[in-house]
Design a protein around this motif. Structure first.
Motif, short mmCIF file in Angstrom:
data_model
loop_
_atom_site.label_atom_id
_atom_site.label_comp_id
_atom_site.label_asym_id
_atom_site.label_seq_id
_atom_site.Cartn_x
_atom_site.Cartn_y
_atom_site.Cartn_z
N PHE A 78 44.26 -18.97 36.54
CA PHE A 78 44.53 -19.73 35.24
C PHE A 78 45.70 -20.76 35.38
CE2 PHE A 78 46.81 -19.73 31.24
CZ PHE A 78 46.07 -20.46 30.56
N SER A 83 41.87 -23.38 32.18
CA SER A 83 40.70 -23.41 31.06
C SER A 83 40.45 -22.31 30.24
CB SER A 83 39.29 -23.84 32.14
OG SER A 83 38.98 -22.57 32.83
N SER A 84 39.52 -22.58 29.65
CA SER A 84 39.09 -21.47 28.44
C SER A 84 38.50 -20.07 29.16
CB SER A 84 38.64 -21.93 27.40
OG SER A 84 39.00 -22.44 26.56
N LEU A 87 41.23 -18.29 31.40
CA LEU A 87 42.39 -17.58 30.45
C LEU A 87 41.51 -16.11 30.09
CD1 LEU A 87 44.62 -17.16 28.83
CD2 LEU A 87 43.57 -18.56 26.73
N ARG A 88 40.28 -16.27 29.56
CA ARG A 88 39.48 -15.16 29.56
C ARG A 88 39.26 -14.21 30.58
NH1 ARG A 88 34.05 -13.23 29.54
NH2 ARG A 88 33.60 -11.87 28.03
N GLU A 94 40.11 -9.00 25.91
CA GLU A 94 39.43 -9.98 25.08
C GLU A 94 38.22 -9.74 24.73
OE1 GLU A 94 37.24 -10.06 28.88
OE2 GLU A 94 39.47 -9.84 28.54
N THR A 97 32.91 -14.90 23.99
CA THR A 97 33.13 -15.79 25.11
C THR A 97 33.19 -17.13 24.48
OG1 THR A 97 30.50 -16.02 24.98
CG2 THR A 97 31.41 -14.47 26.61
N ALA A 99 34.84 -21.15 24.16
CA ALA A 99 36.38 -21.81 24.40
C ALA A 99 37.41 -21.19 23.61
CB ALA A 99 36.11 -23.34 23.82
N ALA A 100 38.58 -21.72 24.01
CA ALA A 100 39.65 -20.93 23.16
C ALA A 100 39.77 -21.49 21.69
CB ALA A 100 41.02 -21.15 23.73
N VAL A 101 40.15 -20.79 20.83
CA VAL A 101 40.03 -21.24 19.40
C VAL A 101 41.78 -21.11 18.84
CG1 VAL A 101 39.41 -20.64 16.99
CG2 VAL A 101 37.86 -20.15 18.73
#
Length: 272
Positions: A78, A83-84, A87-88, A94, A97, A99-101
């Protein structure tokens, strides 16, 4: 260069930048200054041991994947490519699934919200919402559709709004033969036109409204909207599973032969 025997050394003192260190290279005596040795020195592929301390503020080129230890699984990936998805992969608790919000105007696709408490909702579409425990605090809803709405508090209508049945939910049926002839209409609301046979003064006639939507204990609200003298009749209904007995009373002392038009609506009622 001849050997020189050193029989005694003077007391050592701190080096200064003007001090020099003599060396012999290829038979030629050279001198290396203190500044050259220790100020901005360039070390080419040195193998350093474990330094006791140091400041790496201006160091560059440290590979994250192999140069930093103690990182969790996928953290180095990461840091190299933030990227999202990476990161996940680096997170251990988590859910979901994509993209990060972030807080302002995010786009969330098909989320599953468990017992959320929403504040003031400016806008939105909740036509596919199936939650039975969602709590919305003072939401502003547009035209809502669905199969049911369960509330524990009061339903308050403001302005010119009305509560009732939508166009298309009702139906009509016409009675034949006489005023005691039963009719069938499987609608939550609608209209019954009674036959214009005679009904003697101060007499009650009953007919059966067969309706699969009626349950025992329901209340049927009825209104005489046309046909004959308004106010000359009284109406009452007793319900059972799948039907209701409609009682029509001639309040006058004379016989009436009117094709009474009755509007009705079913209201769900329970005793406990």
């Amino acid at each position: 260069m001849p050997n020189v025997a050193i029989t005694a050394l003077p007391v050592a003192s701190s080096a200064v930048t003007t001090d020099v260190l003599p060396i012999v290279q290829g038979g030629i005596t050279k001198q290396v200054t203190n500044a050259l040795l220790f100020t901005s020195a360039t070390l080419v592929t040195p193998a350093l041991g474990i330094p006791a301390s140091g400041v790496l503020t201006n160091c560059t080129g440290l590979p994250v994947a192999t140069g930093v230890s103690g990182l969790g699984t996928s953290v180095a990936t990461f840091l190299a490519t933030p990227s999202s998805a990476n990161l996940r992969a680096a997170l251990t608790d988590e859910t979901g699934t994509g993209a990060a919000v972030f807080a302002t105007a995010p786009t969330i696709t098909t989320p599953t919200l468990t017992a959320p408490v929403l504040g003031t909702v400016a806008s939105g579409v909740i036509s596919a919402c199936t939650s039975t425990s969602m709590v919305m605090v003072t939401p502003v809803l547009g035209a809502a559709t669905g199969t049911s709405l369960n509330t524990t508090g009061s339903q308050t209508i403001t302005g010119t709004g009305k509560q009732g049945y939508e166009t298309g939910s009702g139906g009509v049926v016409v009675q034949i033969t006489n005023k005691a002839t039963g009719v069938t209409l499987n609608k939550t609301n609608g209209q019954v036109t009674m036959v214009n046979s005679a009904l003697a003064g101060t007499t009650i006639v009953s007919f059966t409204l067969t309706n699969s939507l009626i349950e025992a204990g329901d209340i049927i609200v009825m209104n005489h909207i046309s046909g004959g003298t308004l106010g000359a009749y009284a109406f009452n209904a007793s319900t059972a599973a799948g039907s209701a007995s409609i009682n029509v009373s001639n309040l006058t002392t004379g016989s009436l032969s009117d094709a009474i038009v009755i509007r009705f609506a079913i209201i769900k009622v329970v005793s406990a």
